[in-house]
Scaffold this motif. Structure first.
Motif, PDB file in Angstrom:
ATOM      1  N   ILE A   1      36.431  42.141  74.487  1.00 19.13           N
ATOM      2  CA  ILE A   1      35.637  42.872  75.471  1.00 19.13           C
ATOM      3  C   ILE A   1      34.302  42.177  75.767  1.00 19.13           C
ATOM      4  O   ILE A   1      33.700  42.387  76.815  1.00 19.13           O
ATOM      5  CB  ILE A   1      35.415  44.338  74.993  1.00 19.13           C
ATOM      6  CG1 ILE A   1      35.227  45.275  76.186  1.00 19.13           C
ATOM      7  CG2 ILE A   1      34.232  44.458  74.053  1.00 19.13           C
ATOM      8  CD1 ILE A   1      36.502  45.635  76.856  1.00 19.13           C
ATOM      9  N   CYS A   2      33.854  41.344  74.854  1.00 17.69           N
ATOM     10  CA  CYS A   2      32.573  40.651  75.023  1.00 17.69           C
ATOM     11  C   CYS A   2      32.644  39.773  76.290  1.00 17.69           C
ATOM     12  O   CYS A   2      33.558  38.966  76.449  1.00 17.69           O
ATOM     13  CB  CYS A   2      32.285  39.789  73.800  1.00 17.69           C
ATOM     14  SG  CYS A   2      30.668  39.008  73.874  1.00 17.69           S
ATOM     15  N   PRO A   3      31.717  39.923  77.243  1.00 14.77           N
ATOM     16  CA  PRO A   3      31.787  39.191  78.519  1.00 14.77           C
ATOM     17  C   PRO A   3      31.963  37.689  78.298  1.00 14.77           C
ATOM     18  O   PRO A   3      31.255  37.114  77.458  1.00 14.77           O
ATOM     19  CB  PRO A   3      30.436  39.491  79.170  1.00 14.77           C
ATOM     20  CG  PRO A   3      29.987  40.761  78.551  1.00 14.77           C
ATOM     21  CD  PRO A   3      30.519  40.780  77.165  1.00 14.77           C
ATOM     22  N   PRO A   4      32.886  37.072  79.054  1.00 11.43           N
ATOM     23  CA  PRO A   4      33.200  35.652  78.838  1.00 11.43           C
ATOM     24  C   PRO A   4      31.973  34.751  78.891  1.00 11.43           C
ATOM     25  O   PRO A   4      31.874  33.787  78.145  1.00 11.43           O
ATOM     26  CB  PRO A   4      34.159  35.327  79.978  1.00 11.43           C
ATOM     27  CG  PRO A   4      34.692  36.633  80.428  1.00 11.43           C
ATOM     28  CD  PRO A   4      33.700  37.678  80.103  1.00 11.43           C
ATOM     29  N   LYS A   5      31.017  35.098  79.731  1.00  6.62           N
ATOM     30  CA  LYS A   5      29.830  34.246  79.818  1.00  6.62           C
ATOM     31  C   LYS A   5      29.020  34.291  78.526  1.00  6.62           C
ATOM     32  O   LYS A   5      28.335  33.327  78.174  1.00  6.62           O
ATOM     33  CB  LYS A   5      28.971  34.653  81.007  1.00  6.62           C
ATOM     34  CG  LYS A   5      29.494  34.103  82.305  1.00  6.62           C
ATOM     35  CD  LYS A   5      28.500  34.314  83.434  1.00  6.62           C
ATOM     36  CE  LYS A   5      29.084  33.745  84.717  1.00  6.62           C
ATOM     37  NZ  LYS A   5      28.443  34.333  85.900  1.00  6.62           N
ATOM     38  N   ALA A   6      29.078  35.420  77.848  1.00  9.35           N
ATOM     39  CA  ALA A   6      28.342  35.527  76.586  1.00  9.35           C
ATOM     40  C   ALA A   6      29.173  34.972  75.436  1.00  9.35           C
ATOM     41  O   ALA A   6      28.707  34.133  74.659  1.00  9.35           O
ATOM     42  CB  ALA A   6      27.966  36.973  76.310  1.00  9.35           C
ATOM     43  N   SER A   7      30.421  35.405  75.332  1.00  8.04           N
ATOM     44  CA  SER A   7      31.330  35.022  74.221  1.00  8.04           C
ATOM     45  C   SER A   7      30.607  35.003  72.877  1.00  8.04           C
ATOM     46  O   SER A   7      30.590  34.003  72.170  1.00  8.04           O
ATOM     47  CB  SER A   7      31.928  33.634  74.467  1.00  8.04           C
ATOM     48  OG  SER A   7      32.712  33.645  75.590  1.00  8.04           O
ATOM     49  N   ALA A   8      29.995  36.139  72.576  1.00  8.37           N
ATOM     50  CA  ALA A   8      29.155  36.200  71.381  1.00  8.37           C
ATOM     51  C   ALA A   8      29.912  36.535  70.100  1.00  8.37           C
ATOM     52  O   ALA A   8      29.334  36.533  69.028  1.00  8.37           O
ATOM     53  CB  ALA A   8      28.025  37.192  71.601  1.00  8.37           C
ATOM     54  N   ILE A   9      31.212  36.858  70.244  1.00  5.13           N
ATOM     55  CA  ILE A   9      31.978  37.203  69.038  1.00  5.13           C
ATOM     56  C   ILE A   9      33.211  36.314  68.910  1.00  5.13           C
ATOM     57  O   ILE A   9      33.999  36.184  69.844  1.00  5.13           O
ATOM     58  CB  ILE A   9      32.395  38.698  69.033  1.00  5.13           C
ATOM     59  CG1 ILE A   9      31.131  39.575  69.016  1.00  5.13           C
ATOM     60  CG2 ILE A   9      33.261  39.029  67.819  1.00  5.13           C
ATOM     61  CD1 ILE A   9      31.391  41.068  69.068  1.00  5.13           C
ATOM     62  N   ASP A  10      33.362  35.704  67.752  1.00  2.00           N
ATOM     63  CA  ASP A  10      34.518  34.863  67.433  1.00  2.00           C
ATOM     64  C   ASP A  10      35.324  35.521  66.335  1.00  2.00           C
ATOM     65  O   ASP A  10      34.743  36.020  65.378  1.00  2.00           O
ATOM     66  CB  ASP A  10      34.024  33.517  66.870  1.00  2.00           C
ATOM     67  CG  ASP A  10      33.967  32.465  67.956  1.00  2.00           C
ATOM     68  OD1 ASP A  10      34.606  32.685  69.011  1.00  2.00           O
ATOM     69  OD2 ASP A  10      33.273  31.460  67.723  1.00  2.00           O
ATOM     70  N   MET A  11      36.651  35.476  66.487  1.00  6.80           N
ATOM     71  CA  MET A  11      37.480  36.014  65.402  1.00  6.80           C
ATOM     72  C   MET A  11      37.926  34.841  64.516  1.00  6.80           C
ATOM     73  O   MET A  11      38.486  33.867  65.019  1.00  6.80           O
ATOM     74  CB  MET A  11      38.713  36.734  65.960  1.00  6.80           C
ATOM     75  CG  MET A  11      38.410  37.977  66.802  1.00  6.80           C
ATOM     76  SD  MET A  11      37.444  39.255  65.979  1.00  6.80           S
ATOM     77  CE  MET A  11      38.605  39.866  64.764  1.00  6.80           C
ATOM     78  N   VAL A  12      37.688  34.984  63.220  1.00  5.12           N
ATOM     79  CA  VAL A  12      38.127  33.931  62.285  1.00  5.12           C
ATOM     80  C   VAL A  12      38.955  34.562  61.176  1.00  5.12           C
ATOM     81  O   VAL A  12      38.861  35.763  60.941  1.00  5.12           O
ATOM     82  CB  VAL A  12      36.923  33.185  61.647  1.00  5.12           C
ATOM     83  CG1 VAL A  12      36.086  32.500  62.722  1.00  5.12           C
ATOM     84  CG2 VAL A  12      36.071  34.142  60.816  1.00  5.12           C
TER      85      VAL A  12
END
Ligand code: SF4
Ligand code: SF4
Lengths: 392, 100
Positions: free
Chosen positions: B85-96
């Protein structure tokens, strides 16, 4: 005390009016529709203060009742047959949460085939849900029992079902004596809930997840409290007798003192059987009747004491267990008598499914046969399907 | 009565019904260890739109004064909704991958 003429449904609705519950949530179903239909008129006419919640199913009706009861309200509903079946899941939730909800029920068979008439398969199918169950023989009793049941439910925190026989009682006009509104209010008293979800000063958690760590303990405690219902019932029924002059034991005995044989039955059939007993007594035949009024919790000692006196007893079951071993009343009665010191020869008559009429001649036949059993000291036929074509 | 889960109660000691004389007891029940994927939040990239906060099914996004402050791993199940859901321009969350 006023004397009026009312059907079973009208009598139940009238008792509900005099109880004046905080919330009634209901969905209409034949033949119980009238109960809440009449009651909704009382609501519309301002004769009660009740919040009437119209819902889209019986599952929702009882769910709304659970919510209202957790909020601390005095709560009632009404249903029958498939409606009770649709409530089945919520029956356990109400009982497990110890919510003293009362259902005015009309006993009707369960589909298939579709049928709107009386048998006891609906309530017998809900025996294990943790609700007190009272089976009424007539409109008067339905009226009185609803008031008694509400008080017992609230004192024990056990919900209650009060039932009448579809169309036989629900739609038949009878003479009825009713209390004054104030007398009913004084008898049931003000409802003081043990908790309320609306008590913002003392927030609590309701209906939490309960796994292997506490579920069993919660159930054990529920079973223990359930076993105390009969004691409370006896006390409240006595108080009601002092008020109204009408006493309803959990188990009724009729002309049993010197009887050799008896029929053990419930609901409207008991009143028909009393007529037969009276007639046979005039002929000098030693017959009696035991009527099951409360079937949850089971009045075990009362049944042992009452039925232990006879040489032979015919259990009358208005539903079947599909166990190929007769009806539920028969199975449980046999279980109760297993370790009794004195026990009768016990046979079962499954009868009246789907509203099949049971008349005086049918009951006469049962008495004839049970006397025969007593005389020869043995049972020829353990289970009889009474009044079904194709059986002798 | 307060459910502390230190000494198990007998059936006679339990309050009637499934009542717990306390609110928000689910806070005692830390369910974050169900996770196999871990959301990693980059405070630099975050524009504090709070889309993650409103969509997180476990209320695991922590917020203060209208600003996202991080992820509460005691309750986060690693479903990854916040990262999507995090806006693509921000991409502030990564799943690892969750690794010991
Ligand atoms: S991964 Fe799922 S549970 Fe964890 S913070 Fe993101 S949305 Fe919430
Ligand atoms: S959705 Fe992304 S940008 Fe928006 S608040 Fe959450 S982490 Fe920050």
């Amino acid at each position: 005390m006023k004397t009026i003429a009312k059907t079973g449904n009208e009598a139940m609705a009238y008792a509900m009016k005099q109880i004046n519950p905080d919330v009634v949530a209901a969905y209409p179903i034949t033949p119980a529709t009238e109960i809440v239909q009449i009651f909704s008129n009382y609501v519309a006419d301002g004769e009660v203060d009740t919040e009437f919640v119209a819902v889209e199913s019986e599952h929702s009706a009882l769910s709304a009742c659970v919510g209202a009861s957790i909020a601390g309200g005095r709560v009632m509903t009404s249903t029958s047959s498939q409606g009770l079946a649709l409530m089945h899941e919520i029956l356990y939730i109400a009982a497990g949460n110890r919510l003293p909800i009362v259902i005015a029920l009309v006993n009707r068979s369960l589909s298939a085939p579709i049928n709107i008439h009386c048998d006891h398969s609906d309530t017998m199918g809900s025996r294990e849900a943790g609700w007190m169950q009272l089976y009424c023989a007539n409109s008067q009793e339905a009226y009185d029992s609803l008031i008694i049941a509400l008080k017992v439910a609230e004192q024990t925190a056990v919900p209650a079902i009060v039932s009448t026989d579809a169309f036989i009682i629900s739609h038949a006009m009878e003479r009825l004596e009713v209390l004054e509104d104030e007398e009913v209010q004084r008898f049931i008293g003000e409802y003081k809930p043990r908790f309320s979800a609306l008590d913002l000063e003392n927030p609590k958690t309701f209906g939490p997840l309960d796994l292997q760590d506490y579920f069993f303990e919660h159930k054990r405690a529920q079973i223990d409290d359930f076993s105390k219902v009969l004691g409370t019932y006896n006390k409240v029924a006595q108080e009601y007798a002092e008020l109204s002059g009408r006493y309803y034991p959990a188990l009724e005995e009729y002309k049993t003192d010197d009887a050799d044989v008896a029929i053990f039955t419930a609901g409207s059939t008991a009143d028909t059987a009393k007529e037969v007993v009276d007639g046979l007594r005039e002929q000098g035949r030693k017959v009696g009747l035991v009527r099951m009024r409360m079937w949850r919790p089971l009045p075990v000692e009362e049944i042992k004491a009452a039925l232990g006196k006879f040489k032979a007893v015919a259990v009358m079951d208005r539903s079947d267990t599909m166990a190929d071993f007769g009806g539920p009343v028969f199975l449980e009665t046999r279980g109760i008598l297993y370790d009794a010191k004195k026990k009768p020869l016990l046979t079962d008559y499954v009868y009246g499914l789907g509203g099949r009429n049971i008349d005086i001649s049918d009951i006469l036949r049962v008495y004839d046969e049970i006397e025969q059993v007593a005389k020869q000291g043995k049972i020829d036929k353990l289970i009889t399907y009474l009044g079904v074509r194709g059986e002798e | 009565m307060s459910m502390k889960f230190d000494k198990p109660m007998t059936w006679q000691e339990l309050p009637a019904g499934c009542l717990i004389d306390e609110r928000a007891t689910s806070l005692h029940f830390k369910t974050g260890d169900w996770r196999s994927m871990r959301p990693l939040w980059d405070a630099e990239k975050c524009i504090h739109c709070l889309f993650c906060w409103i969509t997180c099914p476990d209320t695991a996004i922590t917020v203060q004064d209208g600003k996202m402050t991080g992820i509460d791993y005691d309750y986060c199940k690693g479903c990854g909704i916040c990262a999507v859901i995090c806006p693509p321009k921000a991409s502030a969350i990564d799943m690892v991958r969750e690794e010991k």
